[in-house]
Design a protein around this motif. Sequence first.
Motif, PDB file in Angstrom:
ATOM      1  N   CYS A   4      40.077  47.820  39.526  1.00  0.00           N
ATOM      2  CA  CYS A   4      41.305  48.230  38.839  1.00  0.00           C
ATOM      3  C   CYS A   4      42.052  49.269  39.657  1.00  0.00           C
ATOM      4  O   CYS A   4      43.276  49.251  39.717  1.00  0.00           O
ATOM      5  N   TYR A   5      41.327  50.183  40.277  1.00  0.00           N
ATOM      6  CA  TYR A   5      41.968  51.213  41.088  1.00  0.00           C
ATOM      7  C   TYR A   5      42.725  50.598  42.263  1.00  0.00           C
ATOM      8  O   TYR A   5      43.875  50.942  42.528  1.00  0.00           O
ATOM      9  N   ARG A   6      42.097  49.675  42.965  1.00  0.00           N
ATOM     10  CA  ARG A   6      42.748  49.050  44.124  1.00  0.00           C
ATOM     11  C   ARG A   6      43.944  48.203  43.709  1.00  0.00           C
ATOM     12  O   ARG A   6      44.959  48.159  44.389  1.00  0.00           O
ATOM     13  N   THR A   7      43.829  47.529  42.562  1.00  0.00           N
ATOM     14  CA  THR A   7      44.950  46.746  42.063  1.00  0.00           C
ATOM     15  C   THR A   7      46.120  47.658  41.721  1.00  0.00           C
ATOM     16  O   THR A   7      47.265  47.375  42.075  1.00  0.00           O
ATOM     17  N   ALA A   8      45.843  48.769  41.043  1.00  0.00           N
ATOM     18  CA  ALA A   8      46.901  49.711  40.677  1.00  0.00           C
ATOM     19  C   ALA A   8      47.495  50.373  41.911  1.00  0.00           C
ATOM     20  O   ALA A   8      48.701  50.612  41.974  1.00  0.00           O
ATOM     21  N   HIS A   9      46.665  50.657  42.897  1.00  0.00           N
ATOM     22  CA  HIS A   9      47.132  51.320  44.108  1.00  0.00           C
ATOM     23  C   HIS A   9      48.056  50.411  44.921  1.00  0.00           C
ATOM     24  O   HIS A   9      48.998  50.878  45.555  1.00  0.00           O
ATOM     25  N   SER A  10      47.812  49.113  44.883  1.00  0.00           N
ATOM     26  CA  SER A  10      48.632  48.189  45.657  1.00  0.00           C
ATOM     27  C   SER A  10      49.968  47.874  44.966  1.00  0.00           C
ATOM     28  O   SER A  10      50.860  47.332  45.589  1.00  0.00           O
ATOM     29  N   GLN A  11      50.090  48.208  43.689  1.00  0.00           N
ATOM     30  CA  GLN A  11      51.331  47.940  42.957  1.00  0.00           C
ATOM     31  C   GLN A  11      52.235  49.168  42.995  1.00  0.00           C
ATOM     32  O   GLN A  11      51.834  50.246  43.406  1.00  0.00           O
ATOM     33  N   ASN A  12      53.462  48.983  42.518  1.00  0.00           N
ATOM     34  CA  ASN A  12      54.361  50.134  42.449  1.00  0.00           C
ATOM     35  C   ASN A  12      53.946  51.058  41.297  1.00  0.00           C
ATOM     36  O   ASN A  12      53.092  50.713  40.486  1.00  0.00           O
ATOM     37  N   GLN A  13      54.566  52.219  41.235  1.00  0.00           N
ATOM     38  CA  GLN A  13      54.150  53.269  40.299  1.00  0.00           C
ATOM     39  C   GLN A  13      54.264  52.836  38.835  1.00  0.00           C
ATOM     40  O   GLN A  13      53.396  53.137  38.033  1.00  0.00           O
ATOM     41  N   ALA A  14      55.317  52.122  38.476  1.00  0.00           N
ATOM     42  CA  ALA A  14      55.525  51.718  37.082  1.00  0.00           C
ATOM     43  C   ALA A  14      54.440  50.746  36.628  1.00  0.00           C
ATOM     44  O   ALA A  14      53.899  50.880  35.524  1.00  0.00           O
ATOM     45  N   ARG A  15      54.119  49.792  37.466  1.00  0.00           N
ATOM     46  CA  ARG A  15      53.072  48.830  37.101  1.00  0.00           C
ATOM     47  C   ARG A  15      51.700  49.482  37.063  1.00  0.00           C
ATOM     48  O   ARG A  15      50.852  49.109  36.261  1.00  0.00           O
ATOM     49  N   ALA A  16      51.477  50.460  37.913  1.00  0.00           N
ATOM     50  CA  ALA A  16      50.195  51.172  37.904  1.00  0.00           C
ATOM     51  C   ALA A  16      50.029  51.938  36.593  1.00  0.00           C
ATOM     52  O   ALA A  16      48.925  51.971  36.026  1.00  0.00           O
TER      53      ALA A  16
END
Length: 72
Positions: free
Chosen positions: A25-37
């Motif tokens: 989940c951390y890597r997925t959130a890190h690869s997305q933009n801030q709003a999606r994270a």
Amino acid sequence: MKRLLLIPALFTALSLPAGAQCVMCYRTAHSQNQARARVLDMGILILGAPPFLILAGFVVFVLKRDQMGREE
């Protein structure tokens, strides 16, 4: 006395950072933009709420049952 033992556990559970998530989940959130994270973080917190509420309900049930047993 048992209630005093629950207070530190409650503060520990509430003080955990919202970013405490699994590696995937951390890597997925890190690869997305801030709003999606942020949306992903909120989804993780929302999915964590029901088990916490079930556990809290069970603790309240056990404490009330223990008090009823002492009054008799």
